[in-house]
Design a protein around this motif. Sequence first.
Motif, PDB file in Angstrom:
ATOM      1  N   GLY A 154      57.354  44.157  33.170  1.00 57.39           N
ATOM      2  CA  GLY A 154      56.555  44.167  34.447  1.00 57.39           C
ATOM      3  C   GLY A 154      55.860  44.955  35.031  1.00 57.39           C
ATOM      4  N   ASN A 155      56.114  45.885  33.757  1.00 52.07           N
ATOM      5  CA  ASN A 155      54.734  46.180  33.845  1.00 52.07           C
ATOM      6  C   ASN A 155      53.255  45.553  34.232  1.00 52.07           C
ATOM      7  OD1 ASN A 155      55.812  48.815  33.341  1.00 52.07           O
ATOM      8  ND2 ASN A 155      56.348  48.054  31.259  1.00 52.07           N
ATOM      9  N   VAL A 156      52.337  46.648  34.865  1.00 53.30           N
ATOM     10  CA  VAL A 156      51.214  46.267  34.948  1.00 53.30           C
ATOM     11  C   VAL A 156      50.274  46.982  33.970  1.00 53.30           C
ATOM     12  CG1 VAL A 156      51.081  45.763  36.977  1.00 53.30           C
ATOM     13  CG2 VAL A 156      50.452  47.377  36.646  1.00 53.30           C
ATOM     14  N   GLY A 157      49.112  45.983  33.957  1.00 53.23           N
ATOM     15  CA  GLY A 157      47.959  46.633  32.762  1.00 53.23           C
ATOM     16  C   GLY A 157      46.716  46.837  32.843  1.00 53.23           C
ATOM     17  N   LEU A 158      45.614  48.300  32.473  1.00 56.44           N
ATOM     18  CA  LEU A 158      44.948  48.597  32.689  1.00 56.44           C
ATOM     19  C   LEU A 158      44.260  49.370  31.155  1.00 56.44           C
ATOM     20  CD1 LEU A 158      46.175  51.847  35.307  1.00 56.44           C
ATOM     21  CD2 LEU A 158      44.263  49.841  35.400  1.00 56.44           C
ATOM     22  N   LEU A 159      42.823  48.395  30.561  1.00 55.78           N
ATOM     23  CA  LEU A 159      42.326  48.100  29.374  1.00 55.78           C
ATOM     24  C   LEU A 159      40.883  48.249  30.098  1.00 55.78           C
ATOM     25  CD1 LEU A 159      42.030  46.406  26.007  1.00 55.78           C
ATOM     26  CD2 LEU A 159      40.868  45.159  27.127  1.00 55.78           C
ATOM     27  N   LYS A 160      41.061  49.647  28.821  1.00 58.48           N
ATOM     28  CA  LYS A 160      40.046  50.317  27.891  1.00 58.48           C
ATOM     29  C   LYS A 160      39.610  50.289  26.802  1.00 58.48           C
ATOM     30  CE  LYS A 160      36.384  53.147  27.076  1.00 58.48           C
ATOM     31  NZ  LYS A 160      35.590  52.640  25.809  1.00 58.48           N
ATOM     32  N   HIS A 161      38.216  49.139  26.749  1.00 59.93           N
ATOM     33  CA  HIS A 161      38.331  48.236  25.649  1.00 59.93           C
ATOM     34  C   HIS A 161      36.955  48.988  25.107  1.00 59.93           C
ATOM     35  CE1 HIS A 161      38.967  44.879  22.461  1.00 59.93           C
ATOM     36  NE2 HIS A 161      39.277  44.256  23.283  1.00 59.93           N
ATOM     37  N   ALA A 162      36.623  48.608  23.334  1.00 56.78           N
ATOM     38  CA  ALA A 162      35.899  48.946  22.775  1.00 56.78           C
ATOM     39  C   ALA A 162      34.119  48.755  23.260  1.00 56.78           C
ATOM     40  CB  ALA A 162      35.604  48.414  21.567  1.00 56.78           C
ATOM     41  N   SER A 163      33.247  49.619  24.036  1.00 59.49           N
ATOM     42  CA  SER A 163      32.603  49.579  24.573  1.00 59.49           C
ATOM     43  C   SER A 163      31.362  48.645  23.919  1.00 59.49           C
ATOM     44  CB  SER A 163      31.454  50.928  24.274  1.00 59.49           C
ATOM     45  OG  SER A 163      32.034  51.281  25.134  1.00 59.49           O
ATOM     46  N   ASN A 164      31.822  47.685  22.608  1.00 58.84           N
ATOM     47  CA  ASN A 164      30.845  46.783  21.985  1.00 58.84           C
ATOM     48  C   ASN A 164      31.186  45.496  21.537  1.00 58.84           C
ATOM     49  OD1 ASN A 164      32.619  47.522  20.029  1.00 58.84           O
ATOM     50  ND2 ASN A 164      31.822  47.087  18.392  1.00 58.84           N
ATOM     51  N   VAL A 165      32.179  45.355  22.491  1.00 59.57           N
ATOM     52  CA  VAL A 165      33.161  44.013  23.017  1.00 59.57           C
ATOM     53  C   VAL A 165      33.755  43.789  24.695  1.00 59.57           C
ATOM     54  CG1 VAL A 165      34.606  43.197  21.278  1.00 59.57           C
ATOM     55  CG2 VAL A 165      35.068  45.264  22.166  1.00 59.57           C
ATOM     56  N   PRO A 166      32.337  43.709  25.027  1.00 55.85           N
ATOM     57  CA  PRO A 166      32.406  43.690  26.735  1.00 55.85           C
ATOM     58  C   PRO A 166      32.829  42.341  27.119  1.00 55.85           C
ATOM     59  CG  PRO A 166      30.127  44.250  26.252  1.00 55.85           C
ATOM     60  CD  PRO A 166      30.764  44.172  25.408  1.00 55.85           C
ATOM     61  N   GLN A 167      31.774  41.933  27.043  1.00 56.27           N
ATOM     62  CA  GLN A 167      32.724  40.408  26.784  1.00 56.27           C
ATOM     63  C   GLN A 167      33.650  39.550  27.083  1.00 56.27           C
ATOM     64  OE1 GLN A 167      29.363  37.238  27.190  1.00 56.27           O
ATOM     65  NE2 GLN A 167      28.190  38.574  26.024  1.00 56.27           N
ATOM     66  N   THR A 168      34.885  39.775  25.884  1.00 54.01           N
ATOM     67  CA  THR A 168      35.622  39.814  25.146  1.00 54.01           C
ATOM     68  C   THR A 168      36.840  40.646  26.374  1.00 54.01           C
ATOM     69  OG1 THR A 168      35.445  39.242  23.568  1.00 54.01           O
ATOM     70  CG2 THR A 168      37.520  39.852  23.234  1.00 54.01           C
ATOM     71  N   ALA A 169      36.810  41.998  26.583  1.00 48.63           N
ATOM     72  CA  ALA A 169      37.036  42.202  27.666  1.00 48.63           C
ATOM     73  C   ALA A 169      36.981  41.587  29.242  1.00 48.63           C
ATOM     74  CB  ALA A 169      36.873  44.132  27.433  1.00 48.63           C
ATOM     75  N   LEU A 170      36.116  41.222  29.385  1.00 53.27           N
ATOM     76  CA  LEU A 170      36.305  41.022  30.827  1.00 53.27           C
ATOM     77  C   LEU A 170      36.846  39.033  30.951  1.00 53.27           C
ATOM     78  CD1 LEU A 170      32.264  41.449  31.704  1.00 53.27           C
ATOM     79  CD2 LEU A 170      34.606  42.246  32.389  1.00 53.27           C
ATOM     80  N   TYR A 171      36.222  38.916  29.572  1.00 53.17           N
ATOM     81  CA  TYR A 171      37.563  37.797  29.171  1.00 53.17           C
ATOM     82  C   TYR A 171      38.907  37.401  29.814  1.00 53.17           C
ATOM     83  CZ  TYR A 171      39.484  33.675  27.428  1.00 53.17           C
ATOM     84  OH  TYR A 171      40.345  32.653  27.136  1.00 53.17           O
ATOM     85  N   LEU A 172      39.909  38.650  28.975  1.00 53.41           N
ATOM     86  CA  LEU A 172      40.924  38.758  29.205  1.00 53.41           C
ATOM     87  C   LEU A 172      41.315  39.027  30.784  1.00 53.41           C
ATOM     88  CD1 LEU A 172      41.324  41.158  25.942  1.00 53.41           C
ATOM     89  CD2 LEU A 172      42.692  38.973  26.572  1.00 53.41           C
ATOM     90  N   GLU A 173      39.894  39.644  31.249  1.00 52.60           N
ATOM     91  CA  GLU A 173      40.753  39.655  33.210  1.00 52.60           C
ATOM     92  C   GLU A 173      41.116  38.314  33.455  1.00 52.60           C
ATOM     93  OE1 GLU A 173      39.324  42.148  36.647  1.00 52.60           O
ATOM     94  OE2 GLU A 173      38.978  43.018  35.509  1.00 52.60           O
ATOM     95  N   ASP A 174      39.628  38.146  32.915  1.00 50.98           N
ATOM     96  CA  ASP A 174      39.324  36.665  33.845  1.00 50.98           C
ATOM     97  C   ASP A 174      40.818  35.678  33.476  1.00 50.98           C
ATOM     98  OD1 ASP A 174      38.092  34.543  35.338  1.00 50.98           O
ATOM     99  OD2 ASP A 174      37.675  33.546  33.453  1.00 50.98           O
ATOM    100  N   LEU A 175      40.998  35.093  31.943  1.00 52.59           N
ATOM    101  CA  LEU A 175      42.473  35.012  31.290  1.00 52.59           C
ATOM    102  C   LEU A 175      43.601  35.013  32.659  1.00 52.59           C
ATOM    103  CD1 LEU A 175      42.813  33.157  29.681  1.00 52.59           C
ATOM    104  CD2 LEU A 175      44.110  35.060  27.996  1.00 52.59           C
ATOM    105  N   PHE A 176      43.889  35.805  32.722  1.00 48.39           N
ATOM    106  CA  PHE A 176      45.183  36.648  33.087  1.00 48.39           C
ATOM    107  C   PHE A 176      45.498  36.299  34.985  1.00 48.39           C
ATOM    108  CE2 PHE A 176      45.916  38.993  29.385  1.00 48.39           C
ATOM    109  CZ  PHE A 176      47.503  38.738  28.687  1.00 48.39           C
ATOM    110  N   HIS A 177      44.001  36.257  35.307  1.00 49.00           N
ATOM    111  CA  HIS A 177      43.413  35.648  36.663  1.00 49.00           C
ATOM    112  C   HIS A 177      43.431  34.614  36.998  1.00 49.00           C
ATOM    113  CE1 HIS A 177      41.842  36.084  40.597  1.00 49.00           C
ATOM    114  NE2 HIS A 177      40.881  35.092  40.532  1.00 49.00           N
ATOM    115  N   ARG A 178      43.269  33.903  36.139  1.00 49.08           N
ATOM    116  CA  ARG A 178      42.974  32.009  35.973  1.00 49.08           C
ATOM    117  C   ARG A 178      44.632  31.999  36.044  1.00 49.08           C
ATOM    118  NH1 ARG A 178      40.059  29.433  31.629  1.00 49.08           N
ATOM    119  NH2 ARG A 178      39.571  31.893  31.189  1.00 49.08           N
ATOM    120  N   ALA A 179      44.941  32.286  34.939  1.00 48.27           N
ATOM    121  CA  ALA A 179      47.070  31.843  35.020  1.00 48.27           C
ATOM    122  C   ALA A 179      47.858  31.965  35.969  1.00 48.27           C
ATOM    123  CB  ALA A 179      47.148  32.810  33.832  1.00 48.27           C
TER     124      ALA A 179
END
Length: 461
Positions: A154-179
Amino acid sequence: MPIATVNPANGETLKTYEAMGVEEVERRLQLAEATFRTYRTTSYAERASLLSRAADLLDEDQGEIGAVMTTEMGKPVVQARAEAAKCARAMRWYAERAEALLADELPGENDVRDSGASRVLVRYRPLGPVLAVMPWNFPLWQVVRFAAPALMAGNVGLLKHASNVPQTALYLEDLFHRAGHPEGCFQTLLVGAGAVDEILRDDRVKAATLTGSEPAGRAVASTAGEMVKKTVLELGGSDPFVVMPSADLDRAVETAVTARVQNNGQSCIAAKRFIVHADVHDAFAERFARGMRELRVGDPALEDTQVGPLATEQGRADLEELVDDARRGGATVLCGGERPEGPGWFYPPTVLTGVTREMRIHREEAFGPVATLYRAADLDEAVLIANDSPFGLSSNVWTRDADEVDRFVRDIEAGGVFFNGMTASHPAFPFGGVKRSGYGRELSGHGIREFCNITTVWHGA
């Protein structure tokens, strides 16, 4: 470090991103707080449906996101696809089990009566927005093993990912949004490391989890301690791989090679220090060095590549310094040890022997395909060498002697002891370390409860 995708196989910068400004971070913090107020009231069935949908989408995206991870941090593409599949399985594991793992607990009747109550229960309630500071080496798995239990709780997440994997980081936000997760349920913050302290100090952020380096862990723990916020830290590891005379030597050698070079050797739970009983040391050393030497190093996008480049140029330089320091101190290089010619941040699988306590590589984590080999006279010396490290994440022991099993379980200082196999994480089992490898646990029931308000509910007679 700029926020950018830089292909480690050739050093080419493919895409850069502007860091989010203060106003955008503020907007996202407000959104996280507002979303939590309603998301916390959803049922386990609703959360499970959303997380299962995310798992299905991830399975569909396996090839695409696998290629992205390979491009961003050099993971061999076969391993990248396997990481995506593992994440989908973990999502389903928590979707199916979270309600049972967080079910109300009922104390014993005698204790309830003794307290003067008619009824007592213990309930697990969510905390709120949780900040996750994650590394690049397993850019999907490190995040999902936090996100899946946190969202199911029941928590919500805020992701600060490593700076060299920005596309993966943005994919994860989009994945949960699409779900179908509500907007603000899981957000990626494209910010540099310098922004973490202020975000963690914000009252709307209730807790933090970090996987990464010891200095990063110290910084987050210091701020969280000052602000009195819960943290879980999974830091470095220099895991021992102990081989005793009763071991199946062929299997031990084969597993040792894989355990050292998985993810191009860039894994906190990769075996790094190989401690071999004197009776089998020479046979193991010869076979191990040969196995490391024969690995296929090359373009991580090719299906048959076993070892790709290191993720960053600085990472390769750091690894070289450790090997050069050991060589100057008298260590013997059984294979590897020299940077290859050509583009990309490649480093060959390397085995060092004759390592002493004075060498940096004895006490520092070698984050790349470099193994150190030790000779142990007996079980007691094997345990001493295994524990002679500031880290205590996991460990591997090869023996078929029941008494030796008991001794290693009792005496090895680590968060896990894996017998006759390779350390691996699985959602059913707690994961974490001791000493400078951090504290707290991820995965299993222990992990999902880390970011819960464990509430005693007492009813008078």
